[in-house]
Scaffold this motif. Sequence first.
Motif, PDB file in Angstrom:
ATOM      1  N   LYS A 138       0.819  -1.215   0.000  1.00  0.00           N
ATOM      2  CA  LYS A 138       0.000   0.000   0.000  1.00  0.00           C
ATOM      3  C   LYS A 138       0.849   1.259   0.000  1.00  0.00           C
ATOM      4  O   LYS A 138       0.611   2.180  -0.769  1.00  0.00           O
ATOM      5  N   ASP A 139       1.834   1.322   0.897  1.00  0.00           N
ATOM      6  CA  ASP A 139       2.617   2.543   1.066  1.00  0.00           C
ATOM      7  C   ASP A 139       3.980   2.479   0.393  1.00  0.00           C
ATOM      8  O   ASP A 139       4.594   3.517   0.140  1.00  0.00           O
ATOM      9  N   GLY A 140       4.506   1.278   0.157  1.00  0.00           N
ATOM     10  CA  GLY A 140       5.822   1.159  -0.451  1.00  0.00           C
ATOM     11  C   GLY A 140       6.938   1.351   0.554  1.00  0.00           C
ATOM     12  O   GLY A 140       6.783   1.100   1.753  1.00  0.00           O
ATOM     13  N   PHE A 141       8.091   1.852   0.070  1.00  0.00           N
ATOM     14  CA  PHE A 141       9.283   2.012   0.907  1.00  0.00           C
ATOM     15  C   PHE A 141       9.274   3.364   1.601  1.00  0.00           C
ATOM     16  O   PHE A 141       8.899   4.380   1.015  1.00  0.00           O
ATOM     17  N   GLN A 142       9.711   3.347   2.861  1.00  0.00           N
ATOM     18  CA  GLN A 142       9.937   4.584   3.617  1.00  0.00           C
ATOM     19  C   GLN A 142      11.355   4.510   4.201  1.00  0.00           C
ATOM     20  O   GLN A 142      11.663   3.641   5.015  1.00  0.00           O
ATOM     21  N   ILE A 143      12.217   5.421   3.754  1.00  0.00           N
ATOM     22  CA  ILE A 143      13.600   5.469   4.229  1.00  0.00           C
ATOM     23  C   ILE A 143      13.746   6.702   5.092  1.00  0.00           C
ATOM     24  O   ILE A 143      13.493   7.836   4.639  1.00  0.00           O
ATOM     25  N   ASP A 144      14.144   6.523   6.351  1.00  0.00           N
ATOM     26  CA  ASP A 144      14.246   7.639   7.300  1.00  0.00           C
ATOM     27  C   ASP A 144      15.652   7.706   7.874  1.00  0.00           C
ATOM     28  O   ASP A 144      16.088   6.804   8.601  1.00  0.00           O
ATOM     29  N   ARG A 145      16.385   8.779   7.481  1.00  0.00           N
ATOM     30  CA  ARG A 145      17.703   9.101   8.027  1.00  0.00           C
ATOM     31  C   ARG A 145      18.621   7.865   8.032  1.00  0.00           C
ATOM     32  O   ARG A 145      19.300   7.563   9.018  1.00  0.00           O
ATOM     33  N   ALA A 146      18.670   7.159   6.919  1.00  0.00           N
ATOM     34  CA  ALA A 146      19.456   5.919   6.822  1.00  0.00           C
ATOM     35  C   ALA A 146      20.899   6.233   6.459  1.00  0.00           C
ATOM     36  O   ALA A 146      21.185   7.141   5.673  1.00  0.00           O
ATOM     37  N   THR A 147      21.792   5.465   7.053  1.00  0.00           N
ATOM     38  CA  THR A 147      23.218   5.514   6.736  1.00  0.00           C
ATOM     39  C   THR A 147      23.624   4.139   6.208  1.00  0.00           C
ATOM     40  O   THR A 147      23.409   3.130   6.871  1.00  0.00           O
ATOM     41  N   LEU A 148      24.220   4.125   5.008  1.00  0.00           N
ATOM     42  CA  LEU A 148      24.538   2.859   4.349  1.00  0.00           C
ATOM     43  C   LEU A 148      26.020   2.807   4.028  1.00  0.00           C
ATOM     44  O   LEU A 148      26.649   3.826   3.708  1.00  0.00           O
ATOM     45  N   GLU A 149      26.588   1.598   4.094  1.00  0.00           N
ATOM     46  CA  GLU A 149      27.996   1.405   3.782  1.00  0.00           C
ATOM     47  C   GLU A 149      28.138   0.351   2.686  1.00  0.00           C
ATOM     48  O   GLU A 149      27.262  -0.498   2.496  1.00  0.00           O
ATOM     49  N   ASP A 150      29.278   0.395   1.966  1.00  0.00           N
ATOM     50  CA  ASP A 150      29.516  -0.595   0.927  1.00  0.00           C
ATOM     51  C   ASP A 150      30.213  -1.819   1.524  1.00  0.00           C
ATOM     52  O   ASP A 150      30.381  -1.928   2.744  1.00  0.00           O
ATOM     53  N   GLU A 151      30.659  -2.728   0.675  1.00  0.00           N
ATOM     54  CA  GLU A 151      31.233  -3.980   1.158  1.00  0.00           C
ATOM     55  C   GLU A 151      32.559  -3.775   1.873  1.00  0.00           C
ATOM     56  O   GLU A 151      32.984  -4.626   2.662  1.00  0.00           O
ATOM     57  N   THR A 152      33.242  -2.670   1.611  1.00  0.00           N
ATOM     58  CA  THR A 152      34.516  -2.405   2.277  1.00  0.00           C
ATOM     59  C   THR A 152      34.333  -1.766   3.649  1.00  0.00           C
ATOM     60  O   THR A 152      35.306  -1.561   4.367  1.00  0.00           O
ATOM     61  N   GLY A 153      33.100  -1.445   4.008  1.00  0.00           N
ATOM     62  CA  GLY A 153      32.838  -0.778   5.279  1.00  0.00           C
ATOM     63  C   GLY A 153      32.872   0.724   5.196  1.00  0.00           C
ATOM     64  O   GLY A 153      32.789   1.409   6.223  1.00  0.00           O
ATOM     65  N   ARG A 154      32.991   1.278   3.988  1.00  0.00           N
ATOM     66  CA  ARG A 154      33.021   2.733   3.819  1.00  0.00           C
ATOM     67  C   ARG A 154      31.608   3.265   3.675  1.00  0.00           C
ATOM     68  O   ARG A 154      30.809   2.738   2.898  1.00  0.00           O
ATOM     69  N   VAL A 155      31.276   4.303   4.422  1.00  0.00           N
ATOM     70  CA  VAL A 155      29.947   4.918   4.364  1.00  0.00           C
ATOM     71  C   VAL A 155      29.799   5.632   3.034  1.00  0.00           C
ATOM     72  O   VAL A 155      30.628   6.474   2.664  1.00  0.00           O
ATOM     73  N   VAL A 156      28.733   5.282   2.305  1.00  0.00           N
ATOM     74  CA  VAL A 156      28.508   5.889   0.990  1.00  0.00           C
ATOM     75  C   VAL A 156      27.251   6.743   0.959  1.00  0.00           C
ATOM     76  O   VAL A 156      27.090   7.570   0.049  1.00  0.00           O
ATOM     77  N   LEU A 157      26.356   6.562   1.905  1.00  0.00           N
ATOM     78  CA  LEU A 157      25.142   7.371   1.977  1.00  0.00           C
ATOM     79  C   LEU A 157      24.875   7.724   3.432  1.00  0.00           C
ATOM     80  O   LEU A 157      24.907   6.843   4.304  1.00  0.00           O
ATOM     81  N   GLU A 158      24.607   8.993   3.700  1.00  0.00           N
ATOM     82  CA  GLU A 158      24.337   9.436   5.058  1.00  0.00           C
ATOM     83  C   GLU A 158      23.030  10.226   5.099  1.00  0.00           C
ATOM     84  O   GLU A 158      22.691  10.980   4.167  1.00  0.00           O
ATOM     85  N   ARG A 208      16.930  -5.882   0.916  1.00  0.00           N
ATOM     86  CA  ARG A 208      17.384  -6.445   2.198  1.00  0.00           C
ATOM     87  C   ARG A 208      18.592  -7.351   2.052  1.00  0.00           C
ATOM     88  O   ARG A 208      18.770  -8.313   2.800  1.00  0.00           O
ATOM     89  N   LEU A 209      19.463  -7.005   1.080  1.00  0.00           N
ATOM     90  CA  LEU A 209      20.746  -7.695   0.963  1.00  0.00           C
ATOM     91  C   LEU A 209      21.786  -7.088   1.895  1.00  0.00           C
ATOM     92  O   LEU A 209      22.838  -7.681   2.107  1.00  0.00           O
ATOM     93  N   THR A 210      21.502  -5.900   2.407  1.00  0.00           N
ATOM     94  CA  THR A 210      22.344  -5.267   3.406  1.00  0.00           C
ATOM     95  C   THR A 210      21.445  -4.446   4.314  1.00  0.00           C
ATOM     96  O   THR A 210      20.298  -4.146   3.957  1.00  0.00           O
ATOM     97  N   SER A 211      21.957  -4.105   5.479  1.00  0.00           N
ATOM     98  CA  SER A 211      21.155  -3.356   6.462  1.00  0.00           C
ATOM     99  C   SER A 211      21.805  -2.015   6.733  1.00  0.00           C
ATOM    100  O   SER A 211      23.038  -1.883   6.681  1.00  0.00           O
ATOM    101  N   PRO A 212      21.016  -0.993   7.017  1.00  0.00           N
ATOM    102  CA  PRO A 212      21.584   0.324   7.301  1.00  0.00           C
ATOM    103  C   PRO A 212      22.335   0.337   8.634  1.00  0.00           C
ATOM    104  O   PRO A 212      21.955  -0.359   9.586  1.00  0.00           O
ATOM    105  N   LEU A 213      23.397   1.129   8.682  1.00  0.00           N
ATOM    106  CA  LEU A 213      24.114   1.306   9.948  1.00  0.00           C
ATOM    107  C   LEU A 213      23.278   2.101  10.940  1.00  0.00           C
ATOM    108  O   LEU A 213      23.327   1.861  12.148  1.00  0.00           O
ATOM    109  N   ALA A 214      22.549   3.045  10.425  1.00  0.00           N
ATOM    110  CA  ALA A 214      21.682   3.872  11.270  1.00  0.00           C
ATOM    111  C   ALA A 214      20.431   4.215  10.466  1.00  0.00           C
ATOM    112  O   ALA A 214      20.407   4.100   9.242  1.00  0.00           O
ATOM    113  N   GLY A 215      19.400   4.621  11.173  1.00  0.00           N
ATOM    114  CA  GLY A 215      18.144   4.914  10.526  1.00  0.00           C
ATOM    115  C   GLY A 215      17.390   3.635  10.183  1.00  0.00           C
ATOM    116  O   GLY A 215      17.775   2.534  10.585  1.00  0.00           O
ATOM    117  N   THR A 216      16.318   3.781   9.441  1.00  0.00           N
ATOM    118  CA  THR A 216      15.472   2.620   9.136  1.00  0.00           C
ATOM    119  C   THR A 216      15.062   2.640   7.669  1.00  0.00           C
ATOM    120  O   THR A 216      14.968   3.698   7.043  1.00  0.00           O
TER     121      THR A 216
END
Length: 930
Positions: A370-390, A425-433
């Motif tokens: 019904k509502d689809g995806f909701q991304i709130d203040r998510a922080t994501l990292e790549d496979e090397t552990g480097r943050v690519v989205l804040e 859901r192949l990876t999880s955010p470091l922070a946010g949801t």
Amino acid sequence: MERNLLKFIWQNSRLKQIWLLVVIIASMPLYFITLELPKQIVNGPIQGDGFSGAGATQPFLRLPLPFAEQLFGREIILFDGFQFDRLTMLFALGFLFLAAVIANGWFKLYMNTYKGKLGESLLRQLRYTLLDRVLRYRVARFRNLKGAEAASVIKDEVEPLGEFVGDAFSLPIFLGGQAITGLLFLFLQSVYFGLLTIAIVGLQVWLIPRLRRKLIQLGRQRQLQARRLSGQVAETVEMAPDIHVNDMSNFTRARHFGLLSTILNIRFELYQRKFLVKYINNLLMQFLSFLFYVLGGYFVITGRLDIGQLVAVIAAYKDLPGPIKGLIDYDQLRLINEARYEQTVDSFRDDGLLPTSVQDMAGKPVAPLKDGFQIDRATLEDETGRVVLENLSMRIAPSERVAIVTHGDDAARTAANVLCAALARLTSPLAGTIALDGTSLDNLPESVTGRRVAYVDANSFFPAGTIRDNLTMVLKNQPVGLDVETHGIGKVKNGMLQGEPPGEDLDWIDLATLGIADGDAFARHVREVLEISGLSLQIQDLGLRGTVDPEANPAFCDKIVEVRREFRDNAASFGVEGIVEPFHPDRYNDQATVGENLLFGTARMPAWEPDGLPTNPVLLSILDRHELRGRLQDMGMRIAEARIELFGDLAPDSKIFETVADVTFEEVARLKEMMARLRMAGRQTPEGAASRGAAKKDKALTDKEELLRIAFGYCEAQSRFGVVDEEIKAAVLAARANVREVVAEMEAAPVFFHDPDRYNPTATVLDNILLGRISSSVVDGKERVLAAVQELISRTGISNGLLDAGLDFEMGNGGRRLSEMQRQKLRVARALIKKPDIIIFNEVLGAMDAAGRRDIMNRILDRPLLSDEDWNPGLVAVLLDDELAARFDRTIIYRNATLREEAVETGQDAAESAAPAGDTEGAKDNAHAK
């Protein structure tokens, strides 16, 4: 999972273990009887003890009440037994001994069978549990997991545990009971022998386990190295192309040999210690045997022991080393399996396992989003552990089409790839949801995300199977009509996954959840999905090159015969008149080989395949009958001489070998060797086997057979050596008629002859349509014929049947029989076939050219996506072609370590706008590109 092996076994099989203990205890009296009866037989009937004179008798099966004299002061007889004389008593005791042995053996048979079933059942459940843990690993774990090592543990390393499970508690009790019974019997015969046996056995029990401790450590090291070897071999198989391209084969051999040498050293030390322990153990037992014979003989001679007791003692001692040795071996077996089990538990330990509830089967249909995806203040990292989205916040509604434009920038592509992986859901955010319909992805069952969301990336690995299997695999979420509540799957108890999964032979595709009425509607759905993904014609082409069983699909095969007639009757209208020379039973086909003309059909048995013809006794006898064998051998010699003359002086790397079919440098060299042997023998070909070089099969051919092979594979229209004249053609046609007569008399026909009115199940669909050979003298003849066949297929309405035939094409391991482009298209088709609410395309179809990729994406962007269906899924696409962004509802661009919604600039300014603000180097690079 429980780390202690014995506790693990007891927790998961306690009731069955208790039953085994009851059976073992019940078998002990029989074992004692088998030890007692030999003494009674020797002392009684044989030596005459108790039989004072002729006609004397003794009671047989007399049963006194145990402890009656102590309790009642007199003997109480429960049964007086039967009075037998000496000879009758011998036979009675002998048959009683035989019955006891049979009953004792039956107990052992029952216990071993029961233990085997118990062990295999628990082993199956353990493997099932380990596989379940692998399925519940988070995707990040798989990046460091070698599949071959996990497979080695599940398949091989836990295998011995199945044998140990049944013995874990029953074996020590059984062997201990036998040992105690044997020792008790020895004490009853002689206290000295009992004490002596206890002394030696006690030394063994103390010494041997201590000597074997090092064996446990070596066994553990061997197991770890064997696991590494399994991983290395799997790596070698996967990187085989790189090894050949980069000349790394010798280093790879050295790498494997080093590990094999390590395993050899461990195993050699293991064998040294193992056999030393065995030598000491056997020495102690034989020393005890020496004492029994010497001391036993001394006691008999001095009258302290009768001969029957000595025989019984020796018999009891003969059986005693088995239980004692078994107990010692059991201790070693227990330690080895405990170490093996602990290693297994450690290998599959993962505190981040997905909860079992995430993968539970849905008990009811999964509702659309019904509502689809909701991304709130998510922080994501790549496979090397480097943050690519804040601090990323975004909403993506169902049916909304969102394009992520990267302009080829590496940072933008990485960020977009990570976002798509997080949405899937192949990876999880470091922070946010990241939530879907208001629920965090981490808490959603896979039945929701797996059915309502589709994800496609550049990965193109497929398991072995048909195209149909791999296409529909994504629909197999739950068997139709399965009652999840009563089935009881997925509960973990005592570290083990409980219950049995439903069988894979059930109906796993629920058409109702797809909104499809029946099988015909599903077939139409599959065809439309393949058309959108650009696979239809390619799968039809695979169908042309495949075979179809007429019994399974008679209507399609009958239609092919009709298409064959129409192709022949209308060849001129298709522009292919004269290009295909049809097979005719009374004519020699110049576009076919000599062997094909001789058989005039396709083989059903290996002996009638082209490689088997030179050694086929039935065919050779027919050739002799028509005086054709020698003439074909002469033909083969002339062909060989012509090939040597044409290609004999060429270098091994000559480009000519690449343009001439079936002629290689190795083939020419082999022909030179054969012709040299023939000239030396004055054309009298030797009977010894000649090397066949690269063409060598399981059995090498003689020179005579080799000449026949060359002749059978020769086609005059292609090679034009002038060796097939009208006389040869007439002889081949006469032999062909004889072949048909001989085959007709056989119970099982080894050849299916060409028949214009019948479908040939051993030939491909294309060969069935043509029923002839394409002329090699016509330029682009093959392409023109295939184009005509495709046009005829579309006109006659057999495209669907041909598509079904192509869907049964075996893809091979990893899907490698398909091209990379075809595999990527198949992944797109898999995303479409399950009709999700949102499809995530992560730089898909990169193996295609830009025009073909845009064509497929435009078809996906058309609304409605499927004809006659109101299905408009949402799209999130990381574009490889930025110009497609105009067809999306929203456009997302990477800026300042986050993704923002912006209008996409077109033309030459697009490159400059992709550079982040303040990034002067990036601006220079973009200006240079401009």
